[in-house]
Motif scaffolding. Structure first.
Motif, short mmCIF file in Angstrom:
data_model
loop_
_atom_site.label_atom_id
_atom_site.label_comp_id
_atom_site.label_asym_id
_atom_site.label_seq_id
_atom_site.Cartn_x
_atom_site.Cartn_y
_atom_site.Cartn_z
N PRO A 1 -26.36 5.35 10.61
CA PRO A 1 -27.45 6.25 10.19
C PRO A 1 -28.75 5.22 9.87
O PRO A 1 -28.37 3.99 9.60
N PRO A 2 -29.90 5.71 9.85
CA PRO A 2 -30.25 7.27 9.54
C PRO A 2 -30.44 7.88 10.75
O PRO A 2 -30.80 9.08 10.95
N SER A 3 -30.44 7.18 12.12
CA SER A 3 -30.62 7.90 13.26
C SER A 3 -29.28 8.49 14.02
O SER A 3 -28.36 8.19 13.62
N TYR A 4 -29.31 9.44 14.81
CA TYR A 4 -28.42 9.94 15.48
C TYR A 4 -28.57 10.59 16.71
O TYR A 4 -29.94 10.97 16.79
N ILE A 5 -27.93 10.59 17.70
CA ILE A 5 -28.36 11.23 19.04
C ILE A 5 -27.82 12.66 18.94
O ILE A 5 -26.85 12.96 19.00
N LYS B 1 -22.12 4.88 36.09
CA LYS B 1 -20.73 4.47 35.73
C LYS B 1 -20.68 4.44 34.22
O LYS B 1 -19.62 4.69 33.62
N TYR B 2 -21.68 4.46 33.49
CA TYR B 2 -21.80 4.44 31.96
C TYR B 2 -22.35 5.78 31.62
O TYR B 2 -23.32 5.79 31.98
N GLU B 3 -21.96 6.27 30.43
CA GLU B 3 -22.66 7.34 29.82
C GLU B 3 -22.83 6.63 28.39
O GLU B 3 -22.14 6.46 27.58
N ILE B 4 -24.17 5.96 28.37
CA ILE B 4 -24.59 5.28 27.14
C ILE B 4 -24.34 5.94 25.79
O ILE B 4 -23.75 5.27 24.64
N THR B 5 -24.48 7.33 25.73
CA THR B 5 -24.50 7.96 24.31
C THR B 5 -22.95 7.82 23.92
O THR B 5 -22.90 8.23 22.66
N LYS B 6 -22.00 7.82 24.95
CA LYS B 6 -20.60 7.98 24.39
C LYS B 6 -19.81 6.51 24.19
O LYS B 6 -18.67 6.79 23.79
#
Length: 342
Positions: A62-66, A76-81
């Protein structure tokens, strides 16, 4: 047409603070093609840097979150995961980043050579001698004189322009597919700014790296970017090709940005214009158009309903109710509609 190297879809990033939730990025979507230079422009606080740092997963959590959305890289990459360990393999190796202030980004206790070589050895392995040879090659690429001597120097021994060149060399060390330049000329004087922008353009032409260039100044992107995204209050308000944004802008906010940039083709006696007012508080964003309170053309619908993107062409769109078929016709200011000085 080849698949974009980066696809950002409805990205939402918030910060949980004691006073509430700051909605820093509110549904940003864009694509970046291979070998393309995309500029993201807007005032300070509009969400440009948070968007870029989220792509790198460098925003502290924290403090941020997607809160929502998707960031797909290289198909090929899902950056958020991805986990932090997985991101460490991508940062530097496949995505490089140039930060705003090289003095605070470089380690003052290490020579610049050690800092360049560290990234090379971490991601590519090999001997120290091989890494040193690559570091010298990179310093030559970014236009540093006496590269072998520069490797032994510390950041405080170099000028601001030299330090920024070191940052570019570090970002390019492992031949990344994507380079993010976050306000790379902010801390530099005008002459050095021009040199750094020329250097970035030269590097892009030689390496074919895709670049996201983040800036608050439309003037610095005039000779480099192929496409431009204009952000305001955490959202994309207009996007289009370089010529579409400079010669045929559609959003009143873009008009304001262009009027604040010095131009060679304008009357030297004319004053630069600022945009009156301040951006909205993203603790509680307005329910309508975020720019309505500062817009001289605002209508009642602007205050109550957030506009969708209206398309002027396949590549050019703006989120403004003035583009609705039933909206009154408004002529943009005569000062807007030419290439900015650059």
């Amino acid at each position: 047409m080849s698949k974009p190297i980066l696809e950002v879809d409805n990205l939402q990033v918030s910060f949980k603070m004691f006073a509430g939730e700051v909605q820093a990025v509110r549904g940003v979507s864009f694509n970046l093609n291979k070998g393309e230079v995309l500029a993201i422009v807007g005032e300070s606080g509009c969400g440009k840097s948070v968007t870029a740092q989220t792509i790198m997963r460098l925003v502290p959590t924290p403090p941020s979150y997607i809160k929502g959305g998707s960031v797909k890289f290289d198909d090929k990459y899902e950056i958020t995961k991805l986990s932090e360990k997985e991101m460490e393999k991508i940062r530097g190796a496949e995505i490089g980043m140039i930060f705003q202030d090289p003095m605070t980004s470089l380690n003052p206790t290490m020579t610049v050579g050690s800092q360049i070589m560290e990234s090379i050895r971490k991601h590519q392995g090999g001997s120290k001698e091989k890494a040193r040879a690559r570091a010298i090659e990179l310093l030559q690429l970014v236009g540093m004189s006496n590269p072998a001597e520069r490797l032994r120097q510390y950041p405080h021994e170099l000028s601001g322009g030299m330090r920024q060149r070191i940052m570019i060399a570090i970002a390019l060390a492992c031949n990344p597919k994507l380079l993010i330049a976050d306000e790379p000329t902010t801390a530099l004087d005008v002459t050095i700014q021009a040199q750094i922008m020329d250097l970035l353009q030269d590097v892009q032409e030689k390496t074919g790296t895709s670049i996201i260039l983040i800036t608050h100044d439309l003037g610095v992107v005039a000779e480099m970017a192929q496409r431009i995204i204009v952000m305001y209050a955490g959202k994309v308000v207009e996007q289009g090709t370089l010529d579409e944004i400079f010669y045929d802008p559609k959003h009143p906010y873009t008009w304001g940005l262009l009027q604040s940039v010095p131009r060679l083709d304008s009357d030297t006696s004319s004053e630069l214009k600022s945009i009156p007012g301040t951006p909205p508080d993203l603790f509680a964003p307005p329910k309508g158009c975020a720019f309505a309170a500062r817009c001289p053309y605002a209508m009642e619908v602007c205050l109550n309903h957030d506009p969708e993107h209206f398309y002027a062409s396949e590549s050019h769109s703006a989120a403004c109710w003035l583009l609705h078929p039933d909206a009154p016709k408004v002529e943009r200011p005569v000062e807007v509609g030419g290439r900015a000085n650059g």
